[in-house]
Design an enzyme around this catalytic site. Structure first.
Site, PDB file in Angstrom:
ATOM      1  N   ASP A  11       1.082  -1.035   0.065  1.00 52.13           N
ATOM      2  CA  ASP A  11      -0.163  -0.289  -0.420  1.00 52.13           C
ATOM      3  C   ASP A  11       1.003   1.178   0.582  1.00 52.13           C
ATOM      4  O   ASP A  11       2.164   0.813   0.276  1.00 52.13           O
ATOM      5  CB  ASP A  11      -0.603  -0.056   0.949  1.00 52.13           C
ATOM      6  N   ASN A 223      -9.452  -0.287   3.670  1.00 50.41           N
ATOM      7  CA  ASN A 223      -9.356  -0.918   2.133  1.00 50.41           C
ATOM      8  C   ASN A 223      -8.010  -1.254   2.703  1.00 50.41           C
ATOM      9  O   ASN A 223      -7.797  -2.008   1.337  1.00 50.41           O
ATOM     10  CB  ASN A 223      -9.071   0.491   1.681  1.00 50.41           C
TER      11      ASN A 223
END
Length: 279
Positions: A11, A223
């Site tokens: 990420d 997320n």
């Protein structure tokens, strides 16, 4: 002993990137050592490609990239890779736009891959999100949008945000995934249901000829939950949300403390790059 080939999934915000949006020298050096040792690196982000391309290039990657939290998976350097693009249905998007207008939201942004459409042209909004591109169009999105958007980003009035989120979920629970951003902007991000980073990473892993068990994934926010839970080694950053730490199998140091480098140096038996820790 030959170490198994590993896919390292990163990420960006709050994970690979420090708070100033740069990659620390130690983390960069460690990732390069991982590549030298035969491991692969991929980015899995909520950002569009135009806002993640510089990091992809900085790391010298040659893997597919997961953008828009899995709604768009593509390979910048290999046209043989089958691009995955799963946008919202246009009619669903239009209904959401109607609902948002009734709540007099500050603004709505629709993204169709790397094209940006703004409901209201607003320099402050453009600067706020560093769009790094001029909007393809601005004006009533119900008229300017001709195809289903990859994502919708809604900037609500703070006092109406919770009620709006509930209304959107109630009307379109079967068709959308909704994510709320925290302070300072309290945005609502909407993509088509079924899209998430884990589903995107499955396509990357297949391309790299590894299983999801062979993936070490780093993340920090809601997320990232699917990705952290469904990969062989899900690692939450020290600064991660409690839900991310719960979904992960392990926790490392924060994004400001070279958490990725520390973990990979130990787990993959890479050279210790601590001499670069202050950079």
């Amino acid at each position: 002993m030959v170490m198994r080939k590993t896919l390292i999934a990163l990420d960006l915000d709050g994970t690979l990137l420090k708070d100033d949006k740069t990659i620390s020298t130690r983390t960069y050096k460690t990732l390069q050592e991982a590549k030298k040792a035969g491991h692969m690196i991929a980015i899995a982000t909520g950002r569009p490609y135009r806002a993640s391309k510089m990091y992809y290039q900085q790391l010298g990657l040659d893997t597919p990239i997961v953008n828009f939290n899995g709604a768009y998976v593509h390979h910048p350097g290999d046209s043989s890779f089958h691009t995955h693009h799963s946008p919202l249905e246009l009619e669903t998007a239009r209904t959401i736009i109607d609902t948002c207008q009734a709540f007099q939201v500050h603004n709505i942004m629709a993204e169709v891959v790397d094209d940006v459409f703004l409901h209201d042209y607003d320099e402050t909004f453009i600067d706020m999100f560093s769009l790094s591109t001029e909007p393809a169009a601005s004006g009533n999105l119900k008229k300017t949008l001709r195809t289903g958007p990859t994502s919708l980003l809604v900037y609500p009035q703070l006092e109406n945000a919770e009620k709006l989120r509930e209304l959107i979920s109630g009307k379109h629970a079967q068709g959308i995934e909704q994510r709320s951003w925290g302070a300072p902007h309290h945005m609502i991000e909407i993509i088509k249901t079924g899209n998430n980073k884990a589903a995107g990473l499955e396509k990357v892993a297949s391309y790299c000829d590894v299983s999801m068990e062979d993936v070490i994934a780093f993340g920090d926010e809601d997320n990232d939950l699917d990705m952290l839970a469904r990969t062989g080694t899900g690692v939450a950053m020290g600064n991660a949300a409690p839900e991310a730490k719960q979904a992960a199998k392990e926790v490392t140091f924060s994004n400001e403390e070279d958490g990725i480098a520390v973990f990979l140096e130990e787990r993959l038996h890479l050279p210790n790059m601590a001499m670069y820790q202050k950079n």
